[in-house]
Write a protein that holds these residues in place. Sequence first.
Motif, PDB file in Angstrom:
ATOM      1  N   SER A  44       0.831  -1.206   0.000  1.00  0.00           N
ATOM      2  CA  SER A  44       0.000   0.000   0.000  1.00  0.00           C
ATOM      3  C   SER A  44       0.870   1.262   0.000  1.00  0.00           C
ATOM      4  O   SER A  44       0.590   2.222  -0.728  1.00  0.00           O
ATOM      5  CB  SER A  44      -0.920  -0.005   1.224  1.00  0.00           C
ATOM      6  OG  SER A  44      -1.669   1.185   1.294  1.00  0.00           O
ATOM      7  N   LYS A  45       1.939   1.247   0.806  1.00  0.00           N
ATOM      8  CA  LYS A  45       2.819   2.417   0.871  1.00  0.00           C
ATOM      9  C   LYS A  45       3.568   2.624  -0.446  1.00  0.00           C
ATOM     10  O   LYS A  45       3.741   3.759  -0.908  1.00  0.00           O
ATOM     11  CB  LYS A  45       3.811   2.262   2.031  1.00  0.00           C
ATOM     12  CG  LYS A  45       3.188   2.470   3.411  1.00  0.00           C
ATOM     13  CD  LYS A  45       4.211   2.287   4.508  1.00  0.00           C
ATOM     14  CE  LYS A  45       3.588   2.528   5.882  1.00  0.00           C
ATOM     15  NZ  LYS A  45       3.270   3.957   6.121  1.00  0.00           N
ATOM     16  N   VAL A  46       4.031   1.522  -1.052  1.00  0.00           N
ATOM     17  CA  VAL A  46       4.747   1.635  -2.324  1.00  0.00           C
ATOM     18  C   VAL A  46       3.825   2.208  -3.404  1.00  0.00           C
ATOM     19  O   VAL A  46       4.217   3.101  -4.167  1.00  0.00           O
ATOM     20  CB  VAL A  46       5.307   0.260  -2.754  1.00  0.00           C
ATOM     21  CG1 VAL A  46       5.804   0.303  -4.196  1.00  0.00           C
ATOM     22  CG2 VAL A  46       6.437  -0.164  -1.818  1.00  0.00           C
ATOM     23  N   LYS A  47       2.604   1.704  -3.457  1.00  0.00           N
ATOM     24  CA  LYS A  47       1.652   2.201  -4.462  1.00  0.00           C
ATOM     25  C   LYS A  47       1.336   3.673  -4.219  1.00  0.00           C
ATOM     26  O   LYS A  47       1.247   4.463  -5.161  1.00  0.00           O
ATOM     27  CB  LYS A  47       0.358   1.381  -4.406  1.00  0.00           C
ATOM     28  CG  LYS A  47       0.503  -0.044  -4.904  1.00  0.00           C
ATOM     29  CD  LYS A  47      -0.834  -0.785  -4.761  1.00  0.00           C
ATOM     30  CE  LYS A  47      -0.735  -2.216  -5.200  1.00  0.00           C
ATOM     31  NZ  LYS A  47      -2.037  -2.932  -5.053  1.00  0.00           N
ATOM     32  N   ARG A  48       1.154   4.028  -2.965  1.00  0.00           N
ATOM     33  CA  ARG A  48       0.846   5.423  -2.645  1.00  0.00           C
ATOM     34  C   ARG A  48       1.999   6.339  -3.058  1.00  0.00           C
ATOM     35  O   ARG A  48       1.783   7.410  -3.638  1.00  0.00           O
ATOM     36  CB  ARG A  48       0.567   5.573  -1.148  1.00  0.00           C
ATOM     37  CG  ARG A  48       0.123   6.985  -0.735  1.00  0.00           C
ATOM     38  CD  ARG A  48      -0.255   7.028   0.745  1.00  0.00           C
ATOM     39  NE  ARG A  48      -0.702   8.358   1.118  1.00  0.00           N
ATOM     40  CZ  ARG A  48      -1.939   8.817   0.952  1.00  0.00           C
ATOM     41  NH1 ARG A  48      -2.858   8.040   0.388  1.00  0.00           N
ATOM     42  NH2 ARG A  48      -2.260  10.048   1.329  1.00  0.00           N
ATOM     43  N   PHE A  49       3.223   5.897  -2.745  1.00  0.00           N
ATOM     44  CA  PHE A  49       4.378   6.719  -3.128  1.00  0.00           C
ATOM     45  C   PHE A  49       4.435   6.908  -4.634  1.00  0.00           C
ATOM     46  O   PHE A  49       4.579   8.031  -5.130  1.00  0.00           O
ATOM     47  CB  PHE A  49       5.684   6.091  -2.636  1.00  0.00           C
ATOM     48  CG  PHE A  49       6.895   6.697  -3.299  1.00  0.00           C
ATOM     49  CD1 PHE A  49       7.317   7.981  -2.970  1.00  0.00           C
ATOM     50  CD2 PHE A  49       7.581   6.006  -4.294  1.00  0.00           C
ATOM     51  CE1 PHE A  49       8.407   8.562  -3.609  1.00  0.00           C
ATOM     52  CE2 PHE A  49       8.672   6.585  -4.939  1.00  0.00           C
ATOM     53  CZ  PHE A  49       9.077   7.862  -4.590  1.00  0.00           C
ATOM     54  N   PHE A  50       4.360   5.836  -5.394  1.00  0.00           N
ATOM     55  CA  PHE A  50       4.520   5.955  -6.840  1.00  0.00           C
ATOM     56  C   PHE A  50       3.376   6.740  -7.480  1.00  0.00           C
ATOM     57  O   PHE A  50       3.599   7.450  -8.473  1.00  0.00           O
ATOM     58  CB  PHE A  50       4.678   4.577  -7.492  1.00  0.00           C
ATOM     59  CG  PHE A  50       6.107   4.125  -7.559  1.00  0.00           C
ATOM     60  CD1 PHE A  50       6.969   4.627  -8.525  1.00  0.00           C
ATOM     61  CD2 PHE A  50       6.608   3.225  -6.630  1.00  0.00           C
ATOM     62  CE1 PHE A  50       8.289   4.236  -8.579  1.00  0.00           C
ATOM     63  CE2 PHE A  50       7.936   2.822  -6.681  1.00  0.00           C
ATOM     64  CZ  PHE A  50       8.789   3.328  -7.652  1.00  0.00           C
ATOM     65  N   PHE A  51       2.190   6.642  -6.916  1.00  0.00           N
ATOM     66  CA  PHE A  51       1.094   7.445  -7.471  1.00  0.00           C
ATOM     67  C   PHE A  51       1.383   8.932  -7.297  1.00  0.00           C
ATOM     68  O   PHE A  51       1.325   9.713  -8.252  1.00  0.00           O
ATOM     69  CB  PHE A  51      -0.234   7.091  -6.789  1.00  0.00           C
ATOM     70  CG  PHE A  51      -1.340   8.034  -7.176  1.00  0.00           C
ATOM     71  CD1 PHE A  51      -1.953   7.942  -8.414  1.00  0.00           C
ATOM     72  CD2 PHE A  51      -1.754   9.044  -6.308  1.00  0.00           C
ATOM     73  CE1 PHE A  51      -2.959   8.827  -8.788  1.00  0.00           C
ATOM     74  CE2 PHE A  51      -2.753   9.928  -6.666  1.00  0.00           C
ATOM     75  CZ  PHE A  51      -3.368   9.821  -7.912  1.00  0.00           C
ATOM     76  N   PHE A  52       1.727   9.341  -6.080  1.00  0.00           N
ATOM     77  CA  PHE A  52       1.940  10.772  -5.837  1.00  0.00           C
ATOM     78  C   PHE A  52       3.235  11.262  -6.480  1.00  0.00           C
ATOM     79  O   PHE A  52       3.305  12.408  -6.939  1.00  0.00           O
ATOM     80  CB  PHE A  52       1.922  11.063  -4.340  1.00  0.00           C
ATOM     81  CG  PHE A  52       0.535  11.103  -3.781  1.00  0.00           C
ATOM     82  CD1 PHE A  52      -0.309  12.179  -4.035  1.00  0.00           C
ATOM     83  CD2 PHE A  52       0.036  10.048  -3.020  1.00  0.00           C
ATOM     84  CE1 PHE A  52      -1.604  12.211  -3.540  1.00  0.00           C
ATOM     85  CE2 PHE A  52      -1.259  10.075  -2.524  1.00  0.00           C
ATOM     86  CZ  PHE A  52      -2.081  11.154  -2.786  1.00  0.00           C
ATOM     87  N   TYR A  53       4.256  10.391  -6.521  1.00  0.00           N
ATOM     88  CA  TYR A  53       5.486  10.785  -7.212  1.00  0.00           C
ATOM     89  C   TYR A  53       5.186  11.087  -8.682  1.00  0.00           C
ATOM     90  O   TYR A  53       5.620  12.109  -9.224  1.00  0.00           O
ATOM     91  CB  TYR A  53       6.519   9.653  -7.104  1.00  0.00           C
ATOM     92  CG  TYR A  53       7.579   9.702  -8.175  1.00  0.00           C
ATOM     93  CD1 TYR A  53       8.597  10.651  -8.137  1.00  0.00           C
ATOM     94  CD2 TYR A  53       7.545   8.802  -9.243  1.00  0.00           C
ATOM     95  CE1 TYR A  53       9.554  10.710  -9.140  1.00  0.00           C
ATOM     96  CE2 TYR A  53       8.504   8.850 -10.246  1.00  0.00           C
ATOM     97  CZ  TYR A  53       9.493   9.801 -10.194  1.00  0.00           C
ATOM     98  OH  TYR A  53      10.434   9.858 -11.188  1.00  0.00           O
TER      99      TYR A  53
END
Length: 741
Positions: free
Chosen positions: A671-680
Motif C-alpha cells: 500500500s505504501k509503495v503504491k501510494r508513493f509511486f502514485f503521488f510521485y
Amino acid sequence: METAAVERTPLVTVAACNLDQWALDFDGNLERVLRSIQEAKAMGARYRLGPELELCGYGCEDHFLEHDTFLHCDQSLAALLSCDATDGILCDIGMPVQHLGVRYNCRVFCLNRKILAIRPKLHLADDGNYRETRWFTTWKRRNETEDHTLCRGLAEVTGQDKVPFGQTAVSALDALVAGETCEELWTPDSPHIGQALAGVDIIGNGSGSHHQLRKLDTRLNYMISATAKCGGVYVYSNQRGCDGGRLYYDGCALIVVNGDVVAQAAQFSLADVEVITATVNLEDVRSYRASVSSRMEQASGARRLPTVEAPSFCLGTPGANYVTHPPTLPQALKIHSPQEECALGPACWLWDYLRRSGSAGFFLPLSGGADSSSVAAIVGVMCGLAVETAAAENAELSGIDDDAERKSKEGAAGVGSVSKEVRRLMGLKEGEKVPSSPRDLANCVLHTCFMGTENSSNATRARASTLADQIGAYHSNIVIDTAVAALVGVFRTLTGKTPRFLSRGGTSAEDLALQNIQARLRMVMAYLLAQLLPWVRGRQGFLLVLGSANVDEALRGYMTKYDCSSADLNPIGGISKVDLKKLLEWAARERGYTALADIAAAPPTAELRPLAEGAGEADEHSQVDEEDMGMTYEELSHFGRLRKVARCGPVSMFQNLLSAWRHLSPQEIASKVKRFFFFYSVNRHKMTTLTPSYHAEEYSPDDNRFDLRPFLYPTRWPRQFAVIDSMLKGLPSGRVDGKEA
C-alpha cells in the motif's frame, strides 16, 4: 678509505590547490591560477597541480561546443607562458584542447615557458550530474603519443610548433611525474595503477568533483587505497565554490604518500585560492614499493609509459636536507559531520551567488517551520564565515608594511577579496573596519518576513521572530488575508460561487484551491519585497529570493507549483528532512540559534487550513505534513534512495522493502509503495519548475540536470501494481518479522 656521499633521491616539495573558478570568467580564472602558482613557488614547491579545466571553469557545459572557449583558454595559457610563472616549477594545468578536430579534456604540463606535453583524459564522467561525453572524447590509444600542432599564439610565445599529445609521463632528472583526471580515480582500471607499476613517482589528479553529503570519505579512501597498494605520491587538486550552476565543488586538495595523508586543504571556505604543500622523500616511495615482492613481479613486466624530458630540471630543491626541508609527517584527517556539511556547503554556495550576482542580499519568507528556518540558519552560517574570513584577511594585510607587497597580495583573487565584498554589502567605505559580529552582516544581507493568514498560529509567528532576532535578520510580520480575500472575491465575481475549506462544508477541490491561493500569494509578495526592501531601507540593489522546499517534499510533490518554494535559489532543495532536523539541532547548539531547538521539535505543518475547532492561535496547528502526505519523511528518504540510487521500479521496490521493513505486513508495504509511486508520478511535472537547488543528496528528483525521467506518467501504474498484487497472494498477511499475526 673515504666514501663520497651520494644523494640518490632528493627531497621534493609538491603543491596542490583549491581554486574558486567561475565558468567563462577567463580573466578571473587566469588571475587565480597565476596566484596559485606564485604561492606554490613561494612555499618552495617544484611541482604545482591545478583543478580540472581550471582556465575556463569546469561548468561551461555547452559552451565547450563553441570555438571561443578554446580560443580564450589558449590565450590564458599563452599569458602564463609569456611571464615568469612557470620558471623553475613544473605546472600541471587543466584546460580543453582541440586536437585534429576532436575536443579533449586535457592536462597541460608546462615548465620554463615551454609546453612539455598535453595529456587527454582517458575516461569521462557521464552519469549523475556529468555529461562529459556530450562535449569531449576519450583518448583511446593507451600509452601512445603523437604530435599536436600549437595555435599561432602559443607557438609565438613558446617558440614551439609541435608538442607531444597522448598518455605520457614527464621525466625530470630525479623523478617521473604523470597524471590522471577526476573520474579516472573512480574507474575500475584506473590509470594510476599502470603508472605506478611503470615507475611513476608522483601522480597528480586535477579534479572537478562536486560536494555531496557523505561523499568525501569515499574520495579519500580511493586515494589512500591507491597509494597504500601501489606506493607513490598522489597529489589531488579540486575546484572549489559554485561556478554558475547547482553544484558546489568542495575543494579539499590532498597530498597522500604511501597510504598516509600528509596535507589536506579545507573543504569549505570563502577563499578564492588555497595552496597546500608537502615535502616528500622519494626514496621512501621506492623503498615502500620494493618491499612487496608481488608488486615487483608485476612492475617488472609492466608496459612502459612514453616519456617527455624536462630538460636539466630536478624536482628536488637543490641542497635540500632533512633540516632545511624535513619531510611532511602524516596528519589526522578532517571529515565534517553531515550536519556541518549541510550548513557549510550551502553557505559557501550562497556566498558565491551573492557576490557574483552583485545582489544586495537575500529575501526569505520565514514561516517558523523547519525548512525556512534551516535556510535562515545557513545564511547565518554564511555571515559567520564571511566575517571570520574578513578578519583573517585584515590581520594578514596589517602585518605587511611594504606597499608594493601589500598591493600584490590584494586583488580579485587575493587577500582582501572577502573584506571588500563585506564592505560592499554593508555600504562601508574603503578602509572602514569590517564588523566582527555575524549579526551585523546578517542585518544587511538577510531580509525575512512572516506572511501570516488567519490559519497561522502564534507559535510559528513567535518562532520566526525569535530566530530572525538571533541571526540578526531584518525581519517583518505581515498578514495577507486581505490579498487572499481579494482573490476569492474576483473568483466570486466571475463565477458567482465562493469556495470553502473541507472542514467548513466545501469539497476537496475547493479546499486545495484555497490552500494554493495562500501559498502562491506568498511567492508574489516575496518578489515584491525582494525588489523594494532595499529601496525602503535607503539602499541600492535587489535581493535574491530564497526557496525552502526540501528534497523529500520535491520527491513526493508535496508543494504548490509556483508557491513560495519558487524562488531564485534554494539551498536546501537537495537535503532530506531527516538531515535538516539534525542541522537545526546542530545550529542551535553550535551557533547559538537556540530557537531552532523548538523548531526542530515541532511537528512540520503547512498551516494552510483553518485551525482545529476550539484551538487558540497559540496552539500548534493540527495540519501535520506527514499525516497530509500519508507517509513519514524517513519513509520518503527510503523511497527516494531506492527509486534513484538503487534504480527500483514499483515491483523491485516492494521486494526490497519486504526485507528492509520487517515491522510491516506485506500488504502495508504494498500500500505504501503504491501510494508513493502514485503521488510521485502525478506530481512529477512540478520537477520541471524546481528552483535551482544546491545538489547535496544522491536521490534528488531535479529533472533539470540530475534526474532524467518523464514528467507525464501513467499514474495508476497498471502493469506494475498488478504484479505486486499477484505477489501478495503468496505472502502472509501479518508482519514480516512474525511478531504480529
